[in-house]
Scaffold this motif. Structure first.
Motif, PDB file in Angstrom:
ATOM      1  N   UNK A  34       0.797  -1.226   0.000  1.00 30.97           N
ATOM      2  CA  UNK A  34       0.000   0.000   0.000  1.00 30.97           C
ATOM      3  C   UNK A  34       0.833   1.281   0.000  1.00 30.97           C
ATOM      4  N   UNK A  35       2.072   1.196   0.505  1.00 30.00           N
ATOM      5  CA  UNK A  35       2.820   2.406   0.829  1.00 30.00           C
ATOM      6  C   UNK A  35       2.498   2.797   2.262  1.00 30.00           C
ATOM      7  N   UNK A  36       3.489   3.292   2.997  1.00 35.24           N
ATOM      8  CA  UNK A  36       3.274   3.624   4.411  1.00 35.24           C
ATOM      9  C   UNK A  36       2.161   4.654   4.606  1.00 35.24           C
ATOM     10  N   UNK A  37       2.029   5.573   3.655  1.00 37.37           N
ATOM     11  CA  UNK A  37       1.053   6.651   3.842  1.00 37.37           C
ATOM     12  C   UNK A  37      -0.384   6.141   3.824  1.00 37.37           C
ATOM     13  N   UNK A  38      -0.621   4.929   3.270  1.00 40.23           N
ATOM     14  CA  UNK A  38      -1.971   4.379   3.216  1.00 40.23           C
ATOM     15  C   UNK A  38      -2.231   3.335   4.303  1.00 40.23           C
ATOM     16  N   UNK A  39      -1.217   3.073   5.122  1.00 40.08           N
ATOM     17  CA  UNK A  39      -1.430   2.190   6.258  1.00 40.08           C
ATOM     18  C   UNK A  39      -1.995   2.998   7.426  1.00 40.08           C
ATOM     19  N   UNK A  97      -2.373   5.083  10.307  1.00 37.68           N
ATOM     20  CA  UNK A  97      -1.431   5.854  11.119  1.00 37.68           C
ATOM     21  C   UNK A  97      -0.104   6.158  10.461  1.00 37.68           C
ATOM     22  N   UNK A  98       0.197   5.474   9.347  1.00 35.97           N
ATOM     23  CA  UNK A  98       1.443   5.738   8.636  1.00 35.97           C
ATOM     24  C   UNK A  98       2.685   5.348   9.429  1.00 35.97           C
ATOM     25  N   UNK A  99       3.834   5.870   9.010  1.00 37.66           N
ATOM     26  CA  UNK A  99       5.109   5.545   9.651  1.00 37.66           C
ATOM     27  C   UNK A  99       5.098   5.902  11.135  1.00 37.66           C
ATOM     28  N   UNK A 100       4.505   7.042  11.455  1.00 34.58           N
ATOM     29  CA  UNK A 100       4.527   7.517  12.843  1.00 34.58           C
ATOM     30  C   UNK A 100       3.882   6.505  13.782  1.00 34.58           C
ATOM     31  N   UNK A 101       2.725   6.004  13.413  1.00 30.79           N
ATOM     32  CA  UNK A 101       1.979   5.074  14.264  1.00 30.79           C
ATOM     33  C   UNK A 101       2.710   3.747  14.397  1.00 30.79           C
ATOM     34  N   UNK A 102       3.258   3.267  13.278  1.00 32.67           N
ATOM     35  CA  UNK A 102       3.973   1.990  13.279  1.00 32.67           C
ATOM     36  C   UNK A 102       5.220   2.063  14.146  1.00 32.67           C
ATOM     37  N   UNK A 103       6.031   3.101  13.936  1.00 39.32           N
ATOM     38  CA  UNK A 103       7.272   3.227  14.708  1.00 39.32           C
ATOM     39  C   UNK A 103       6.995   3.498  16.179  1.00 39.32           C
ATOM     40  N   UNK A 145       9.194   2.199  26.048  1.00 40.26           N
ATOM     41  CA  UNK A 145       8.281   3.128  26.709  1.00 40.26           C
ATOM     42  C   UNK A 145       8.541   4.573  26.331  1.00 40.26           C
ATOM     43  N   UNK A 146       9.135   4.783  25.148  1.00 37.67           N
ATOM     44  CA  UNK A 146       9.536   6.118  24.702  1.00 37.67           C
ATOM     45  C   UNK A 146       8.739   6.513  23.468  1.00 37.67           C
ATOM     46  N   UNK A 147       8.221   7.737  23.448  1.00 40.96           N
ATOM     47  CA  UNK A 147       7.395   8.198  22.340  1.00 40.96           C
ATOM     48  C   UNK A 147       8.223   8.914  21.272  1.00 40.96           C
ATOM     49  N   UNK A 148       7.878   8.640  20.032  1.00 46.02           N
ATOM     50  CA  UNK A 148       8.514   9.299  18.885  1.00 46.02           C
ATOM     51  C   UNK A 148       7.642  10.418  18.321  1.00 46.02           C
ATOM     52  N   UNK A 149       6.659  10.859  19.095  1.00 41.48           N
ATOM     53  CA  UNK A 149       5.722  11.872  18.623  1.00 41.48           C
ATOM     54  C   UNK A 149       6.465  13.105  18.110  1.00 41.48           C
ATOM     55  N   UNK A 150       6.153  13.486  16.870  1.00 46.40           N
ATOM     56  CA  UNK A 150       6.717  14.657  16.194  1.00 46.40           C
ATOM     57  C   UNK A 150       8.243  14.583  16.020  1.00 46.40           C
ATOM     58  N   UNK A 151       8.771  13.376  15.975  1.00 47.22           N
ATOM     59  CA  UNK A 151      10.203  13.204  15.712  1.00 47.22           C
ATOM     60  C   UNK A 151      10.392  12.583  14.328  1.00 47.22           C
ATOM     61  N   UNK A 180      12.408   8.873  11.554  1.00 46.82           N
ATOM     62  CA  UNK A 180      11.638   7.761  10.993  1.00 46.82           C
ATOM     63  C   UNK A 180      12.436   6.902  10.008  1.00 46.82           C
ATOM     64  N   UNK A 181      13.112   7.524   9.074  1.00 50.16           N
ATOM     65  CA  UNK A 181      13.798   6.750   8.039  1.00 50.16           C
ATOM     66  C   UNK A 181      14.919   5.896   8.617  1.00 50.16           C
ATOM     67  N   UNK A 182      15.675   6.463   9.549  1.00 43.91           N
ATOM     68  CA  UNK A 182      16.784   5.697  10.134  1.00 43.91           C
ATOM     69  C   UNK A 182      16.266   4.532  10.972  1.00 43.91           C
TER      70      UNK A 182
END
Length: 277
Positions: A120-125, A127-133, A142-148, A152-154
Motif C-alpha cells: 500500500x505504501x506507508x502513507x496508506x497504512x 497511522x502511517x510511519x509515525x503510528x507503526x514506529x 516506553x519512549x514516544x517518537x511523537x513529532x520526531x 523515521x527513516x533511520x
C-alpha cells in the motif's frame, strides 16, 4: 489393543502433543478455515472478523495471558491470510502490532508490516510511519517518537536490517508466546529499582516500571505486568549499562550507584532521565 483403538489412541496422543507444543493456539484450525476462503468477499469478511476480535474482545481482556494469547492468534491468522491468499488489509495488521504489548512479538511481526507497506505504501497504512514506529518504541522502551519525523527513516532502516530467524513467522510467534508464559511463572527475588513511566522528557504517565532480579538469576525490566530480559554489556565509572534483549534500535539504559536510570540512543544521547518511584 485393536487397530482402530490404537489409531484412536495415537490420534489423541498426537493432538495432546500438538496442543502442548503450540500452547493451545490452534494453528491447524486457523490454516484450514483460512484455506476455505476462496473468494475476495470471504477474505474481506475474515479481515473484518479479525478487526472485530481486536476491538471487541482483545481490548476488553484484562488477564495478561489471555490477552497475549488472543493477540498472538490475531497476528498468526493475519500471517496465514497474507501468505495463503495474498490478501491484505491496510488496517488490521497495524492494529495487531499496536495492540500487542509484547515487544518481542512485534519484532517478529515486522516482515508482515513491511509486506503491507510494500503493498500500500506507508502513507496508506493506518497511522502511517509515525503510528507503526511508535508501536515499536513504546513497546520496547516506553519512549514516544511523537513529532520526531527526522528519526523515521533511520529507524525503519534498522528494522529492515533485523535478521530473519530461519523458522517461520508463525512458529516464532508461538515460541515467543510460550516464552512469555514461562516468564509469568518466574519468582521475584529482588527489586533493583523502580521508576515512573515517562514517554517524553517533560511528560510523565501514571504507573511505573522496575528492574527486577528473578529466580532464574536474570535481570528483567517489568513494565505493564510483562517482563523484558535485560542484557548487561559494560560498566564504566560505577555505572552499569544494559540493553533490552534483542532490541531493534541500539538504545540502552545506564544505571548508576544511586539508582539513577537513563535511556540513551545509539549516539549516546540521553533520551529520558527517569524519576524514581
Amino acid at each position: 489393543m485393536k487397530l482402530k483403538h490404537l489409531k484412536k489412541f495415537s490420534l489423541v496422543l498426537s493432538t495432546l502433543t500438538f496442543n502442548l507444543f503450540f500452547a493451545q493456539i490452534p494453528i491447524e484450525k486457523f490454516k484450514n478455515e483460512i484455506a476455505s476462503l476462496d473468494t475476495n468477499t470471504k477474505q474481506e469478511a475474515y479481515w473484518k472478523k479479525l478487526n472485530e476480535i481486536d476491538q471487541n474482545i482483545l481490548l476488553k481482556t484484562e488477564n495478561i495471558i489471555d490477552y497475549d494469547s488472543i493477540s498472538t492468534c490475531n497476528m498468526i491468522r493475519s500471517v496465514i491470510l497474507i501468505e495463503k491468499h495474498n490478501s491484505y488489509s491496510n488496517h488490521v495488521p497495524i492494529a495487531n502490532l499496536s495492540h500487542s504489548v509484547v515487544a518481542s512479538s512485534n519484532l517478529i511481526y515486522w516482515p508482515i508490516i513491511k509486506k503491507c507497506a510494500n503493498k500500500y505504501g506507508y502513507e496508506k497504512l493506518m497511522g502511517g510511519k509515525a503510528y507503526i514506529l511508535e508501536s515499536y518504541s513504546i513497546s520496547f522502551y516506553g519512549y514516544s517518537l511523537y513529532k520526531q519525523n527526522n528519526l523515521y527513516e533511520s529507524l525503519l532502516e534498522k528494522l529492515n536490517q533485523e535478521k530473519n530467524n530461519s523458522k517461520s513467522i508463525i512458529e516464532n510467534l508461538v515460541n515467543n508466546y510460550i516464552k512469555q508464559k514461562k516468564y509469568s511463572s518466574l519468582k521475584e527475588v529482588k527489586v533493583i529499582g523502580r521508576w515512573q513511566l515517562q514517554p517524553f522528557k517533560n511528560l510523565k504517565e501514571d504507573g511505573s516500571f522496575a528492574f527486577i532480579k528473578m529466580n532464574d538469576k536474570n535481570l528483567y525490566m517489568r513494565k505493564h505486568k510483562r517482563l523484558q530480559k535485560l542484557i548487561f554489556f559494560k560498566v564504566e565509572n560505577n555505572v552499569n549499562f544494559y540493553k533490552i534483549d534483542n532490541e531493534p534500535f541500539g538504545w540502552y539504559y545506564s544505571l548508576d550507584e544511586n539508582n539513577n536510570l537513563k535511556l540513551h540512543n545509539e549516539k549516546e544521547e540521553v533520551l529520558i532521565a527517569y524519576s524514581k518511584k
